[in-house]
Motif scaffolding. Sequence first.
Motif, short mmCIF file in Angstrom:
data_model
loop_
_atom_site.label_atom_id
_atom_site.label_comp_id
_atom_site.label_asym_id
_atom_site.label_seq_id
_atom_site.Cartn_x
_atom_site.Cartn_y
_atom_site.Cartn_z
N LEU A 120 35.05 32.45 35.40
CA LEU A 120 34.24 33.74 35.65
C LEU A 120 35.12 34.80 34.80
CD1 LEU A 120 32.03 35.56 36.75
CD2 LEU A 120 33.38 35.73 38.84
N MET A 121 34.60 35.31 33.91
CA MET A 121 35.34 36.32 33.03
C MET A 121 35.18 37.67 33.87
SD MET A 121 36.78 34.95 30.60
CE MET A 121 37.11 36.14 29.42
N VAL A 122 36.28 38.48 33.97
CA VAL A 122 36.61 39.72 34.46
C VAL A 122 36.92 40.76 33.48
CG1 VAL A 122 37.71 41.09 36.21
CG2 VAL A 122 37.37 38.56 36.58
N ASP A 123 36.02 41.86 33.58
CA ASP A 123 36.53 43.00 32.28
C ASP A 123 37.81 43.70 33.19
OD1 ASP A 123 36.66 45.28 30.78
OD2 ASP A 123 34.72 45.08 30.20
N ASN A 124 38.90 43.50 32.51
CA ASN A 124 40.07 44.07 33.03
C ASN A 124 40.43 45.47 31.99
OD1 ASN A 124 40.97 42.81 30.97
ND2 ASN A 124 42.72 42.19 31.58
N GLY A 125 39.59 45.83 31.31
CA GLY A 125 39.76 47.04 30.47
C GLY A 125 39.46 46.97 29.24
N ASP A 126 39.31 45.76 28.65
CA ASP A 126 39.20 45.84 27.26
C ASP A 126 37.71 45.82 26.76
OD1 ASP A 126 40.45 45.48 24.52
OD2 ASP A 126 39.36 43.36 24.35
N LEU A 127 36.84 45.83 27.58
CA LEU A 127 35.11 46.25 27.53
C LEU A 127 34.66 45.24 26.91
CD1 LEU A 127 35.27 50.30 27.35
CD2 LEU A 127 35.05 48.65 29.11
N ARG A 128 35.17 43.98 26.91
CA ARG A 128 34.44 42.77 26.37
C ARG A 128 33.53 42.19 27.33
NH1 ARG A 128 37.14 38.22 22.24
NH2 ARG A 128 36.68 36.74 23.76
N GLU A 129 33.58 40.90 27.33
CA GLU A 129 32.57 40.21 28.23
C GLU A 129 33.31 40.25 29.68
OE1 GLU A 129 34.62 36.51 26.40
OE2 GLU A 129 34.91 38.62 26.79
N GLY A 130 32.62 40.17 30.72
CA GLY A 130 33.18 39.93 32.10
C GLY A 130 32.58 40.99 33.01
N ASP A 169 49.52 45.08 30.18
CA ASP A 169 50.45 45.94 31.05
C ASP A 169 50.59 45.32 32.64
OD1 ASP A 169 48.68 47.01 32.60
OD2 ASP A 169 48.33 48.77 31.03
N LYS A 170 51.33 45.60 33.24
CA LYS A 170 51.50 45.21 34.61
C LYS A 170 50.15 45.55 35.47
CE LYS A 170 56.66 45.56 35.29
NZ LYS A 170 57.70 46.14 36.01
N GLN A 171 49.48 46.66 35.26
CA GLN A 171 48.23 46.82 36.16
C GLN A 171 47.35 45.95 35.86
OE1 GLN A 171 47.16 50.86 35.50
NE2 GLN A 171 44.97 50.59 36.82
N ASN A 172 46.85 45.72 34.40
CA ASN A 172 45.87 44.85 34.04
C ASN A 172 46.17 43.39 34.24
OD1 ASN A 172 47.20 44.15 31.41
ND2 ASN A 172 46.03 45.93 30.44
N LEU A 173 47.49 42.98 33.91
CA LEU A 173 47.95 41.52 34.28
C LEU A 173 47.64 41.33 35.91
CD1 LEU A 173 50.61 41.10 31.81
CD2 LEU A 173 48.23 40.34 31.65
N ASN A 174 48.16 42.18 36.51
CA ASN A 174 48.26 41.85 38.23
C ASN A 174 46.83 41.85 38.74
OD1 ASN A 174 51.06 41.39 38.52
ND2 ASN A 174 51.33 43.83 38.67
N LEU A 175 45.94 42.58 38.05
CA LEU A 175 44.60 42.84 38.45
C LEU A 175 43.89 41.31 38.83
CD1 LEU A 175 41.79 44.22 39.01
CD2 LEU A 175 41.48 44.43 36.91
N LEU A 176 44.17 40.55 37.65
CA LEU A 176 43.65 39.10 37.74
C LEU A 176 44.23 38.30 38.91
CD1 LEU A 176 41.32 38.36 35.91
CD2 LEU A 176 43.11 36.92 34.68
N GLN A 177 45.45 38.65 39.13
CA GLN A 177 46.24 37.82 40.10
C GLN A 177 45.61 38.33 41.49
OE1 GLN A 177 49.54 36.05 40.25
NE2 GLN A 177 50.67 37.10 41.86
N GLU A 178 45.57 39.69 41.81
CA GLU A 178 44.91 40.11 43.04
C GLU A 178 43.49 39.74 43.32
OE1 GLU A 178 45.36 44.34 42.60
OE2 GLU A 178 47.74 44.50 42.35
N LEU A 179 42.84 39.68 42.10
CA LEU A 179 41.32 39.16 42.54
C LEU A 179 41.27 37.72 42.75
CD1 LEU A 179 39.73 41.10 39.44
CD2 LEU A 179 39.28 41.48 42.10
N ALA A 180 42.35 36.91 42.31
CA ALA A 180 42.13 35.56 42.34
C ALA A 180 42.74 35.32 44.11
CB ALA A 180 43.20 34.67 41.41
N LEU A 181 43.61 35.87 44.50
CA LEU A 181 44.10 35.85 45.89
C LEU A 181 43.19 36.34 46.86
CD1 LEU A 181 47.97 37.10 45.07
CD2 LEU A 181 47.34 34.77 45.79
N ASP A 182 42.32 37.44 46.30
CA ASP A 182 41.56 37.94 47.19
C ASP A 182 40.28 37.16 47.45
OD1 ASP A 182 40.32 40.00 48.74
OD2 ASP A 182 39.01 40.75 46.96
#
Length: 360
Positions: A120-130, A169-182
């Motif tokens: 599942l793709m997540v849009d973490n700021g690049d405004l592509r798919e997700g 950056d730390k924010q957009n990379l950590n976002l995916l980690q936090e979502l996976a843990l959630d």
Amino acid sequence: MAQLFIDLGKLNYNIHYVDNLCDQKGLELIAVVKGCFAYMPIIETFQNAGIKIFGISNPSVVIKNLHYMNHRPMMIAVPSARESDIVTRCFKSSLNSEITTIQALGLASDKNNCYHEIILMVDNGDLREGVMPEDVLNTVRKILKIRSKRLKFCGLGANLGCCSGTLPDKQNLNLLQELALDVEKKLGCEIKTVSMGGSVLLEWMKNNDLPSKINQVRMGEAILLGNIPTVNKKHEDLFSDVFTFIGEILEIKEKPSVPSGRQGLDAFGRVPQFKDRGIRRRAILNFGYSNTEPSGLTSRVKGIEIINSNSDYAIADVTDCKERLSVGDILEFDLNYSAMMRVFLSPYTEYIHISSEHEH
């Protein structure tokens, strides 16, 4: 005929460098080969270097080359529901963002008796798919409710730098980690794969560790061109001349820099722009848009600048070139990503393989 020289030895070096760095970081490397349209000698070089999984965006490329591949690849472009049959047969996994498409993939995977994994793709700021981050939990719930024996939800993914030029950056990379843990905590669902895409990650990885849940990276341009996109920077440890585009001078004359008479649109419907620089020495080269993206080429000889192109010719200003150029001379060019893609789409360019030796 224009030519493309491919140094498979330098490519092999780049593959090993990036793969070794990924190993050191505990990351699986997905080799993205959409830029060269899975050209078979390049695929073979990757496989001989130990790469198992390729990232490919076009099913037709896989249909043609699947019997050469050791494993089914990953589809790195969001598929359509109408492609679900061919996608489940030819790809081990795919990146997705729409539940209706994932449902179609579930039906197709059962019909074809083929296991297929969903990221599942997540849009973490690049405004592509997700899907947007706040919609991840609800979307995963819907995926887990799909009744399919051969469709498996395996994780989350995101892209950086590909569409909007977003840098890691730390924010957009950590976002995916936090979502996976959630997802794991609230849904009791194991996230096997957390996948990040973009060669722009390579620069970050040299000096930083990725969050621990990220265990897969998808990269292509850095390996093929030795370039870090988005920042448009050559990587100091990689070869940037795996590919050499070769053109020949067909005509060389002094001409005005501005055309005479009234101007309309050019052959591609564009409004040409000219700057009056007086009389300039101009060379017509034996390639154009039917061979590559001429504006994406950089001459290895200083003082040569491509200033105009049509389907068959590129026109270069060579006034400032210190070398004495003549009709029949061969010029070498570096390629950017766009130029490389156009070359591999063209039936009018000859490919020549060389294999220099380099320790890795």
